[in-house]
Write an enzyme that holds these catalytic residues in place. Structure first.
Site, PDB file in Angstrom:
ATOM      1  N   TYR A 142      84.264  47.862  93.795  1.00  0.00           N
ATOM      2  CA  TYR A 142      83.003  48.608  93.730  1.00  0.00           C
ATOM      3  C   TYR A 142      82.129  48.401  94.967  1.00  0.00           C
ATOM      4  O   TYR A 142      81.183  49.143  95.187  1.00  0.00           O
ATOM      5  CB  TYR A 142      82.203  48.226  92.474  1.00  0.00           C
ATOM      6  CG  TYR A 142      82.873  48.606  91.169  1.00  0.00           C
ATOM      7  CD1 TYR A 142      84.048  49.357  91.172  1.00  0.00           C
ATOM      8  CD2 TYR A 142      82.345  48.219  89.951  1.00  0.00           C
ATOM      9  CE1 TYR A 142      84.674  49.689  89.991  1.00  0.00           C
ATOM     10  CE2 TYR A 142      82.979  48.562  88.758  1.00  0.00           C
ATOM     11  CZ  TYR A 142      84.138  49.297  88.782  1.00  0.00           C
ATOM     12  OH  TYR A 142      84.768  49.636  87.612  1.00  0.00           O
ATOM     13  N   LYS A 193      96.698  41.637  88.449  1.00  0.00           N
ATOM     14  CA  LYS A 193      97.834  42.554  88.578  1.00  0.00           C
ATOM     15  C   LYS A 193      98.681  41.982  89.714  1.00  0.00           C
ATOM     16  O   LYS A 193      98.942  42.627  90.739  1.00  0.00           O
ATOM     17  CB  LYS A 193      97.289  43.970  88.882  1.00  0.00           C
ATOM     18  CG  LYS A 193      98.302  45.067  88.876  1.00  0.00           C
ATOM     19  CD  LYS A 193      98.804  45.463  87.501  1.00  0.00           C
ATOM     20  CE  LYS A 193      99.882  46.511  87.592  1.00  0.00           C
ATOM     21  NZ  LYS A 193     100.605  46.725  86.332  1.00  0.00           N
ATOM     22  N   ASP A 225      97.464  45.364  82.434  1.00  0.00           N
ATOM     23  CA  ASP A 225      97.989  46.376  81.498  1.00  0.00           C
ATOM     24  C   ASP A 225      98.395  45.722  80.180  1.00  0.00           C
ATOM     25  O   ASP A 225      98.117  46.240  79.091  1.00  0.00           O
ATOM     26  CB  ASP A 225      99.148  47.163  82.132  1.00  0.00           C
ATOM     27  CG  ASP A 225     100.071  46.305  82.987  1.00  0.00           C
ATOM     28  OD1 ASP A 225      99.719  45.144  83.282  1.00  0.00           O
ATOM     29  OD2 ASP A 225     101.151  46.780  83.365  1.00  0.00           O
ATOM     30  N   ASP A 249      85.245  45.385  83.967  1.00  0.00           N
ATOM     31  CA  ASP A 249      84.423  46.504  83.519  1.00  0.00           C
ATOM     32  C   ASP A 249      85.120  47.218  82.362  1.00  0.00           C
ATOM     33  O   ASP A 249      84.541  47.473  81.297  1.00  0.00           O
ATOM     34  CB  ASP A 249      84.230  47.464  84.714  1.00  0.00           C
ATOM     35  CG  ASP A 249      83.232  48.555  84.441  1.00  0.00           C
ATOM     36  OD1 ASP A 249      82.592  48.533  83.378  1.00  0.00           O
ATOM     37  OD2 ASP A 249      83.086  49.447  85.296  1.00  0.00           O
ATOM     38  N   ASP A 253      84.435  46.674  77.927  1.00  0.00           N
ATOM     39  CA  ASP A 253      84.102  47.790  77.034  1.00  0.00           C
ATOM     40  C   ASP A 253      85.136  47.926  75.923  1.00  0.00           C
ATOM     41  O   ASP A 253      84.790  48.204  74.773  1.00  0.00           O
ATOM     42  CB  ASP A 253      84.034  49.110  77.824  1.00  0.00           C
ATOM     43  CG  ASP A 253      82.634  49.374  78.341  1.00  0.00           C
ATOM     44  OD1 ASP A 253      81.778  48.466  78.258  1.00  0.00           O
ATOM     45  OD2 ASP A 253      82.383  50.492  78.835  1.00  0.00           O
TER      46      ASP A 253
END
Ligand code: NAD
Length: 359
Positions: A142, A193, A225, A249, A253
């Site tokens: 980001y 990852k 994943d 992020d 959620d």
């Protein structure tokens, strides 16, 4: 008597309504434990724009820097939506996070037994879920450079974002995560990852190295994943999760919906000397001013403030137990009530929680 200095930035919409109840609960728990709180209110967001022309007055920032912790409500609303990006109410919060170097975001996802049917998952899967997701908040994709869109003469384009982390940035959030895990069930799952991304290779190396300083915490690594699947398949296998900004992020959620309503979700942002505690929800303009907002997310954020900024673990436990007891006794605000069920308002829910605090 010990007195803690707390900045209260209630903000807009339901912010002041729910923050008021969190303040009352802290006062009540302090009285029982023989400690005091010096609460200083300050302007932020839309309320600050109306009074001073900007979303984060200098005095507010100075107060935050001089406080031991910040109790935050929510900012924003339709009244200020037309303003340009840089002057929006929400900029106030982003500017505080940046100024105070709040690089670790803590989001608990707890499935309360009496609200288990509000979860989109089956009772048998979700019952007993109690997860803390720690998201790195100031680095990675980001913020990384270079970033931007390049337009070509033939009408095509190329866009770039950069995922970048230094070992220092990884180490500091890893330390927060291990410390938090230590205050919980001493199991930390680090998400990456590493089979594809070199940033993740470094992430895994650094987290593993930091873990040697925390031999009492069990560390496991999981691919992002796989983690997203496991969260909905067997959420009870997790205790504390740490992830870089983008993965965190998304996963925070995903974990949050396990718990049901927005009105129940607390959060903390930590890093520098002063932690910031706020409900995950926004200003809820659709119900603001009606006295029906659920204050539990704000109250549970105050419990996190006790636990993480003031190290008052017993008081934090006491607040969380009081919330559980009130829910067990069947009291519900509108957002968590069964259709047609009896409901209580914001103030009454606050009264019930204060009443359920034991000595
Ligand atoms: N950290 C923050 O300050 C923050 C976070 C999110 C949104 N916002 C701002 O809040 C405003 C409204 O945003 P939104 O509508 O997308 O999200 P929201 O979280 O304010 O509301 C979403 C829905 O959840 C309900 N809800 C939220 N909190 C509740 C509570 N405590 N009790 C009962 N019901 C509750 C609302 O009534 C609404 O129906 C926007 O201006 C947005 O930018 C601020």
């Amino acid at each position: 008597m010990t007195t803690y200095r707390i900045a209260v930035l209630a903000g807009d919409g339901i912010g002041p309504e729910v923050t008021g109840e969190a303040v009352r609960v802290l006062e009540a728990v302090g009285k029982r434990s023989g400690v005091g709180f010096a609460f200083t209110p300050a302007l932020i967001g839309g309320a600050a724009i109306d009074a001073t022309g900007g979303p984060l007055p200098k005095e507010t920032l100075e107060l935050c820097r001089a406080s031991q912790a910040i109790l935050f409500g929510a900012v924003g609303g339709p009244k200020w939506d037309h303003l340009p990006q840089e002057q929006k109410a929400e900029r106030g919060l982003l500017a505080i996070r940046k100024d105070l170097d709040l690089f670790a975001n803590l989001r608990p996802a707890v499935c309360f037994p009496m609200l288990v049917d509000a979860s989109p998952l089956k009772r048998s899967v979700v019952e007993g879920t109690d997860i803390m997701v720690i998201r790195e908040l100031t680095g990675g994709l980001y913020y990384g450079e270079p970033r931007g869109i390049e337009q070509f003469a033939d009408g095509s384009a190329r866009a770039v974002n950069t995922m970048v982390y230094t070992s220092g940035e990884i180490e500091r959030v890893a330390r927060v995560a291990f410390e938090v895990a230590r205050k919980r069930r001493r199991k930390l799952t680090s998400v990456d990852k590493a089979n594809v991304l070199v940033v993740s290779t470094l992430w895994r190396e650094v987290v593993t190295r930091v873990g040697r300083d925390y031999p009492d915490v069990t560390l496991e690594h999981i691919l992002v994943d796989n983690c997203s699947m496991a969260l909905v398949q067997r959420p009870t296998q997790f205790d504390t999760i740490v992830a870089e900004n983008t993965f965190g992020d998304i996963l925070s959620d995903e974990a949050a919906i396990l718990a049901g309503s927005m009105g129940m979700l607390a959060s903390a942002s930590m890093g520098g000397k002063v932690g910031l505690y706020e409900p995950v929800h926004g200003t809820a303009p659709d119900i603001a001013g009606q006295g029906v907002a659920n204050p539990i997310a704000a109250v549970l954020s105050a419990a996190m403030l006790l636990r993480y900024s003031l190290d008052r673990v017993d008081d934090a436990d006491r607040v969380e137990r009081a919330v559980r007891r009130v829910l067990e006794n069947g009291h519900r605000t509108r957002d968590i009530a069964e259709p047609g069920g009896k409901t209580v308002g914001t103030r009454e829910m606050g009264d019930l929680i204060v009443g359920a605090l034991e000595g």
